[in-house]
Scaffold this active site. Structure first.
Site, short mmCIF file in Angstrom:
data_model
loop_
_atom_site.label_atom_id
_atom_site.label_comp_id
_atom_site.label_asym_id
_atom_site.label_seq_id
_atom_site.Cartn_x
_atom_site.Cartn_y
_atom_site.Cartn_z
N THR A 289 1.18 -1.12 -0.17
CA THR A 289 -0.13 -0.43 0.03
C THR A 289 1.18 1.06 -0.25
O THR A 289 0.61 2.18 0.07
CB THR A 289 -0.67 0.15 1.30
OG1 THR A 289 0.09 -0.06 2.65
CG2 THR A 289 -2.11 -1.10 1.30
N MET B 211 4.20 3.87 -0.93
CA MET B 211 5.25 4.21 -2.36
C MET B 211 5.18 3.17 -3.52
O MET B 211 4.97 3.12 -4.65
CB MET B 211 5.44 5.54 -1.85
CG MET B 211 6.24 6.44 -3.31
SD MET B 211 5.10 7.51 -4.28
CE MET B 211 4.86 8.79 -2.94
N CYS C 153 18.31 4.12 -2.52
CA CYS C 153 17.61 4.58 -3.76
C CYS C 153 18.81 6.00 -4.21
O CYS C 153 19.21 6.53 -5.25
CB CYS C 153 16.43 5.07 -3.79
SG CYS C 153 16.33 6.50 -2.57
N GLU D 192 20.63 8.40 5.83
CA GLU D 192 20.89 8.64 4.08
C GLU D 192 22.34 8.08 4.59
O GLU D 192 23.04 7.54 3.09
CB GLU D 192 19.94 9.44 3.59
CG GLU D 192 19.97 9.22 1.98
CD GLU D 192 18.94 8.24 1.92
OE1 GLU D 192 17.91 8.05 2.67
OE2 GLU D 192 18.00 8.31 0.94
N ARG E 166 16.85 16.76 0.83
CA ARG E 166 15.61 16.49 0.33
C ARG E 166 15.16 17.70 -0.29
O ARG E 166 15.50 19.09 0.30
CB ARG E 166 14.92 16.43 1.22
CG ARG E 166 13.46 16.16 0.58
CD ARG E 166 13.30 14.80 0.16
NE ARG E 166 13.26 13.59 1.62
CZ ARG E 166 13.67 12.57 1.33
NH1 ARG E 166 13.54 11.83 0.44
NH2 ARG E 166 13.82 11.90 1.99
N HIS F 297 16.38 11.22 -8.06
CA HIS F 297 17.09 11.63 -7.25
C HIS F 297 18.58 11.41 -8.52
O HIS F 297 19.00 11.12 -9.20
CB HIS F 297 18.10 10.16 -5.98
CG HIS F 297 16.85 9.81 -5.29
ND1 HIS F 297 15.43 10.69 -4.99
CD2 HIS F 297 17.04 8.94 -3.64
CE1 HIS F 297 15.63 10.04 -3.93
NE2 HIS F 297 16.24 9.55 -3.14
N ASN G 35 14.02 7.15 -8.57
CA ASN G 35 13.77 6.58 -7.29
C ASN G 35 13.40 5.17 -6.21
O ASN G 35 14.04 4.46 -5.84
CB ASN G 35 13.95 7.77 -6.29
CG ASN G 35 13.43 8.40 -5.80
OD1 ASN G 35 12.80 9.53 -7.10
ND2 ASN G 35 12.43 8.27 -5.00
#
Lengths: 357, 357, 357, 357
Positions: free
Chosen positions: A15, A17, A153, A206, A239, A246, A328
């Site tokens: 469900t 992304m 990603c 990240e 971001r 990306h 990504n």
């Protein structure tokens, strides 16, 4: 459907992304049939259309809106799928911790986008075009099935752009700065208030992933596991208010000198040799425009599975610099897991369906 | 106004983005009075309100809407200003080529934001808090007046963040990636179609400027001019959909090891010592939040004249990494030129007005 | 501080978007001193800096970062404030239901931005410049203190722009379309994924509020309460990727014909006559540029408390059309509540502090 | 290619935003072959790839990068195309004034997106699904070829949503507010500085077009031309930071009452009956989600040729209200012209190619 010889595939975490991207990719896949959808207990028991807010343009629910959403329980899923096959995991790292081994234990071949087991010594971290041989690590796994992971990603465009250079002359050091799209944060992800007309340093881990994952993917498989590639890498992650794609700015020092034009030839000629439905041709698009790659124009290259590279230039500090870009949630997530599933077929670990070419 | 002892100041290129910022900053300046506005022939002969589309929030035309716009002609401007003084140049680099020397020749002290003469051996490239002594270069200039330049808007946060580190332990190498705001492109600048939900590599020569300007600013003034600082620097420059505020991700190798905590102390304690109306206190804000600095929150620090720094951390490749941010049309352009004008006063090259503190 | 005669003011719901705006506005207010901050149980017991993620540019925590956050309990707040005074409520409508009457019962004069009691017959819905006389409704309230509300953020520019027209010639019908900023959704509010390069119809009950609130504010106070103004109004509400400032496109049919130029005179001359610290002069700025008002330029007019109006033109359907804009968290929320508190002083319901002008 | 029986088509103004969309749409069109590209003198003589900055995602230059760009001269174009056929005009209104009649005179059937001749008594303004019979107007034209126009991009969703209601019960009055995408301004179009985190009233004559074009399209063709439909319509037009897709908020008064559910049935069932390659099925998607239609999700419906409608609700002022959305450079421009060209075939005015179904 009784004559459908395709391999059953379940999407775990369907469900979110990445799960939604996975479901969309599976529409009419020649090797896999979408046999079941699974998600958290909260969603289980509802149809896919009821359980999720559809987040993508194009056909809602990837045409699977009527499918029931199951809990992430191997027995229930195996029954619904009428057997085991591939479990494409778009689970959060927390949820993956118990669920993925349970599916592997039950005979499923788990191709996971979760970060949980990427650094585990017996779990391969694979990009089929780069290190398909690492798949051998699964021999060391204790399960009836297996567990294969793909990098995160942001690592994806970095590693794919570095791979041909590393192979040719060896890499010694890398600095990276990222321009990461909103979809990388999932949904609801970033607050619009924080991102409108703004960019913000990524507060999570990240940057840490970028210091380890590229070295494992570009590492060497030996009898005692994967020896990470011997280079240092450091990243700054930010971001930006972009939907998908990306972009990374990469400064790289190679072990032998490499002129930009030589690097471009290596990049354009690199494709890893995998013949699979989701593998793009070419893998890397080398662009010449000075303002490219740029996410809105280039994230969709190769149906979102190609990497675009541009501005390959001399760097007075590191020797070479370039920009690279990958979609990504396709190349960097759902598509990454799917092409790993395809590698299971091309490598002979899963039987090639009759309908396959 | 007859008793106004402030120094007359003319803004050259007053109708553009940077010129408008300059006009706004000059409202009620204690040392300078806005004596005239000059722009291209196209604008000359109209009032400022007629000649320009006002691009900033707040009071339109900085309260100077009724002023006539003159051509960039020294004689006309000198007559209107009833004498010479400071010419703050927000001209394009092309326009600056002839106009700035002409004003210097006519006795004006030109503080220029244009890139045209920044690399000229006899023209100082100054940030008052960093290298005020370079002002001595003007002795070598042939004019009745003088010409002083400031670095470009992306160099600004890089140099101010590097300066205290360079002073303390010396810098050896730097890689930079920028996240540059839209106002840096002037007006109309970037097309909204290109920038909406997008980022794009800067197609101009911004990266080249970043390899030379920081070394000149941090260089040493000797009898034969400025010897550039001895470090290598390389940059990747990218435009992002942000209104104001250039963020830079900096990886830096120092000549002696420097722990992040030590670097933070150096940064927070650095202010260059200039006492001038536009000089912020503190000069550098060291932030601790993991997602900062971020342009929408931090570009206005110190009325747009301070630099914010965050995420000062160890880098496995270069030793140290950090983010820095400066308002590109204030600290990085109009304010940079204005504080250079103030340096002319604090250094004694221009008489301190009676009304000054 | 012992000689501070200012009225104690507590902000209820201090940690949210509107609460933060309120705290910022109270810095150095001549009539009110920020005596306490209150929020949900989750925040209580921490300092304001610990309890909230600061969401605004400028000084973090409005300078109140060290204040303790109390629970929304009248006894605790009264003790901390050393007496009762004004309770500025930035609570959610759910939280307001019990908390606001409890504070009124305890003797506090509650000025609320919550929608909960706006339509209650005994609760005035006030814009001081428009219907200050409605304050008389509080006589009907059963509490030791009182409760006054302000309209929602989208109603605000509509009503202020309609008020002078309604007074002059009467309004018969109105259609509205809104362009609503992100801050109106609070924090985290809208997902960046939903809003980047996008607009979306408001899924909540915003349109319903716009059919009732304007009629109450423009209604007539009689012996049996407020009789709503007799016109029909319908709205379409849409969220747009703007940080602050709600723009509305208004089509209006007046009871007597009104030429655009006449309407502009009425608008520019309307100020409601309140003399209070937060009341802007002028209240309405009538702009002549064809592309204004526009939120990034105009939301800050009058320190965010003025309304800007533009493009007052003939409409072939309704007779007249115009655009209006107000800062949604200042004029439309925190500032709306604060100026209602100031009305309590100017109306004599609260004693005017000695330090007041 | 010698056996290609398809009708030659030239794109006039091929290098702009709409021209590029047109070229993309013509890739593999079953009825038309892209026979030539024409643009301003400045572009003529170069290849398409040299002459234009490609503005769209997907294959650069629509695969036509090697085609030479001709001047907009009928003789040169006719020679290159080896005959006449359809001239799809994406010219500016100024350029169209002389060029379009010249092509019609030379025997070309011009389908134009330019506004220049839309209101001309002898030029039909056509949406094939709405008023195909207006094509009869071309009988009154003096040329060997013909000239047919389509409405502007904002009119398009308004008229398509109104058409079935007008047909069923008659429309009496309409107020519209638009949320217009950036691509509607062409390239470079809006400045990013103006649009980032902002919306702005459209300063041009867009609102005027919306008062006339819908009435002509929905008018009646009689012996003396088109009698405009008898309703009043007024609009407010606003640019928003969205890439593609014009959203409109429509309040409508019908001549007979119409419940929202009835309106939805009429909308969903309306398709105009044209069978052509570019005609979408269905024409109108009626959505039920409260936050739809929304451009990023819905502009692509029906390959950008469908209209999405949502929130069909009762309006206390006008009776009915709804949102409608159309892709402004496909359904609202390039696709609008192309489907008008297809109407020339389905109506028998151009011979149906053998390869057509």
């Amino acid at each position: 459907m009784s004559t459908d010889s395709r391999i059953p595939l379940v999407v775990l975490g369907a469900t979110g992304m990445v799960g939604q991207r996975a479901v969309s990719l599976l529409r009419d896949h020649p090797w896999f049939r979408l046999a079941a959808l699974a998600a958290s207990e909260r969603s289980a028991g509802r149809t896919y259309a009821e359980a999720c807010r559809w987040l993508l343009p194009g056909e809602p629910y990837g045409g699977a809106g009527d499918l029931p959403v199951l809990p992430c329980d191997p027995a229930a899923v195996t029954e619904a799928a009428r057997g085991t096959g591939v479990a494409l995991s778009a689970l959060t790292s927390d949820a993956a911790r118990e669920i993925e081994p349970a599916f592997a234990e039950a005979g499923w071949h788990v191709v996971s986008n979760a970060s949980t087991y990427r650094e585990d010594a017996d779990v391969p971290l694979i990009i089929p075009e780069v290190n398909p041989d690492h798949l051998g690590l699964v021999e060391r796994q204790p399960w009836a099935g297996s567990l294969v992971t793909n990098p995160n990603c942001t690592t994806m465009p970095v590693v794919i752009a570095l791979a041909p250079l590393h192979r040719a002359v060896g890499i010694e050091a890398v600095t990276v700065a990222s321009y990461q799209a909103l979809s990388g944060a999932g949904y609801p992800g970033e607050s619009a208030w924080d991102m409108i007309g703004n960019v913000r340093p990524h507060p999570g881990n990240e940057e840490a992933k970028l210091t380890t994952e590229p070295r494992k993917v570009l590492g060497t498989l030996g009898s005692d596991g994967v020896r990470p590639a011997d280079f240092a890498i450091s990243a700054r992650c930010v971001r930006v208010p972009v939907a998908d794609g990306h972009l990374v700015a990469v400064h790289v020092r190679t072990r032998e000198p490499l002129a930009p034009a030589e690097a471009e030839v290596l990049l354009a000629g690199f494709d890893g040799g995998i013949e699979a439905p989701t593998a793009p041709r070419p893998l890397i698009h080398v662009l010449q425009e000075r303002d490219r790659p740029s996410p809105r124009w280039d994230a969709g290259a190769g149906h979102g599975m190609a990497v675009t590279v541009g501005r390959v230039e001399t760097c007075p500090v590191m020797g070479l610099k370039l920009f690279a870009l990958a979609h990504n949630t396709l190349r960097g997530a759902a598509g990454a897991a799917l092409i790993n599933a395809e590698l299971l077929v091309t490598s002979g670990r899963l039987p090639r369906p009759v309908s396959a070419p």
